[in-house]
Design a protein around this motif. Structure first.
Motif, mmCIF file in Angstrom:
data_model
loop_
_atom_site.group_PDB
_atom_site.id
_atom_site.type_symbol
_atom_site.label_atom_id
_atom_site.label_comp_id
_atom_site.label_asym_id
_atom_site.label_seq_id
_atom_site.Cartn_x
_atom_site.Cartn_y
_atom_site.Cartn_z
ATOM 1 N N ALA A 143 42.416 -31.271 -8.791
ATOM 2 C CA ALA A 143 41.438 -29.823 -8.991
ATOM 3 C C ALA A 143 41.880 -29.343 -10.151
ATOM 4 N N GLY A 144 41.109 -28.851 -10.971
ATOM 5 C CA GLY A 144 41.421 -28.091 -12.194
ATOM 6 C C GLY A 144 41.569 -29.078 -13.564
ATOM 7 N N LEU A 145 41.511 -30.491 -13.223
ATOM 8 C CA LEU A 145 41.686 -31.446 -14.070
ATOM 9 C C LEU A 145 40.580 -32.332 -14.596
ATOM 10 N N ASP A 146 40.359 -32.312 -15.910
ATOM 11 C CA ASP A 146 39.219 -33.135 -16.330
ATOM 12 C C ASP A 146 39.425 -34.024 -17.298
ATOM 13 N N ILE A 147 38.583 -34.994 -17.871
ATOM 14 C CA ILE A 147 39.023 -35.977 -18.652
ATOM 15 C C ILE A 147 37.993 -36.319 -19.650
ATOM 16 N N LEU A 148 38.259 -36.294 -20.823
ATOM 17 C CA LEU A 148 37.243 -36.937 -21.764
ATOM 18 C C LEU A 148 37.460 -38.298 -21.941
ATOM 19 N N PRO A 149 36.732 -39.180 -21.590
ATOM 20 C CA PRO A 149 37.107 -40.915 -21.370
ATOM 21 C C PRO A 149 36.847 -41.642 -22.838
ATOM 22 N N ALA A 150 37.503 -42.657 -22.813
ATOM 23 C CA ALA A 150 37.360 -43.524 -23.888
ATOM 24 C C ALA A 150 37.850 -44.872 -23.598
ATOM 25 N N ASN A 151 36.997 -45.780 -24.304
ATOM 26 C CA ASN A 151 37.062 -47.284 -24.102
ATOM 27 C C ASN A 151 37.320 -47.848 -25.621
ATOM 28 N N ILE A 152 37.294 -49.267 -25.270
ATOM 29 C CA ILE A 152 37.381 -50.103 -26.625
ATOM 30 C C ILE A 152 36.782 -49.795 -27.745
ATOM 31 N N ASP A 153 35.453 -49.081 -27.510
ATOM 32 C CA ASP A 153 34.546 -48.759 -28.544
ATOM 33 C C ASP A 153 35.201 -47.815 -29.647
ATOM 34 N N LEU A 154 36.243 -47.223 -29.202
ATOM 35 C CA LEU A 154 36.904 -46.089 -30.165
ATOM 36 C C LEU A 154 37.642 -46.799 -31.191
#
Length: 319
Positions: A143-154
């Motif tokens: 709760a209260g923890l979000d993520i902006l994800p990444a993968n190999i495209d970066l």
């Protein structure tokens, strides 16, 4: 009595001599700090360990303070620290956004995000117009923890951003719409000092430098500090070093104690009092795709990251 004295004498001589397996030229500061730690109530950094109180709850959220988790050496605990420090801050009522800024995507995987299946990640936010960052942010189990994800495209972003105007400030532009939604934003940087890392440092208010308690890990810190100073001078005057965090510490080994003592000697109060010890529970928690604070809430590793969260707040590095 004479026989007893005679049998004890060789034992006293043996104890007085240096162990054969001890390395020559032992750092005197490290030895003295280790001895002092055994004799008094000192922390693992050789300094008196302050009491970091539990922070008061917040009455409102935002704007966020952005912290880059940065070290150009790999395997020093950047991702582990980003996950667990973020979870600990969330436990204390802070709203936290984690930004996966490493093409390996370990942060996303470590929180159970199948980033390779996502059509839009932070890569698209950096290189394309028309995306809303709030649509890309994913909630986690905490709760209260979000993520902006990444993968190999970066991995392709550095090449594509080279020709952009104000290319060092693109991440700052991406994060601007969500600053008021969070109290802390933690950026997990890739192990390099390339354009992505420069973007993270340009967007950040502070830097946390995880440092493995190993001699070779120390060698790159001076270069990293020099890079931070250049960015402060040329791109981001507000940037400061929030602290250097000793990770993978093993108090049973002279080497770990010497490394910590040397770092404290060179960087003083910039070194966190909190030290993260080596434990198998961290990879176990990663395999379970959750922070150690929920995987094994009472473990010393979980308590260490809670202490780090309290210390960061006490230092003013987080709300």
């Amino acid at each position: 009595m004479d026989a007893e004295t005679a049998t004890q004498a060789p034992r006293a001589d043996t104890h007085a001599s240096a162990p054969e397996d001890q390395l020559p030229g032992i750092n005197v500061v490290a030895r003295s700090r280790a001895d002092a730690g055994a004799a008094s109530d000192l922390g693992p950094t050789g300094r008196a360990l302050p009491d970091f109180p539990e922070p008061a709850p917040l009455t409102a959220h935002g704007p966020a303070r952005i912290i880059a988790m940065c070290n150009q050496k790999g395997g020093v605990g950047k991702t582990t620290t980003t996950i667990n420090l973020g979870a600990a801050l969330a436990e204390y009522g802070r709203r936290v956004l984690l930004v996966d800024f490493d093409p390996q995507g370990a942060l996303s995987v470590g929180l159970g995000i199948a980033a390779h299946q996502l059509d839009v990640t932070i890569y698209n936010l950096l290189t394309e117009r028309g995306h809303d960052v709030r649509d890309v942010v994913r909630p986690t189990k905490v709760a209260g923890l979000d993520i902006l994800p990444a993968n190999i495209d970066l991995s392709a972003a550095e090449v594509q951003l080279v020709g952009e105007v104000a290319r060092e400030q693109i991440l700052a532009r991406v994060l601007r719409p969500v600053l008021d939604d969070y109290d802390v934003i933690l950026i997990d940087c890739q192990p390099s000092l390339g354009l992505l890392t420069v973007n993270a440092l340009t967007a950040a208010h502070g830097v946390v430098i995880p440092l493995e308690c190993e001699f070779f890990a120390m060698r790159g810190v001076a270069l990293l500090v020099e890079t931070i100073e250049k960015i402060t001078d040329r791109l981001n005057p507000r940037l400061q070093i929030d602290g250097i965090l000793a990770t993978m510490y093993d108090g049973r080994t002279l080497h770990s104690r010497e490394v910590v003592a040397s770092v404290v000697e060179h960087f003083g109060d910039q070194v966190f009092h909190t030290v993260i010890s080596r434990t198998v529970k961290f990879p176990d928690a990663t395999l379970a795709a959750e922070p150690i604070t929920t995987y094994d809430s009472t473990h010393k590793g979980a308590n260490a990251y809670r202490q780090l969260a309290r210390e960061l707040i006490a230092r003013g590095g987080a709300a």
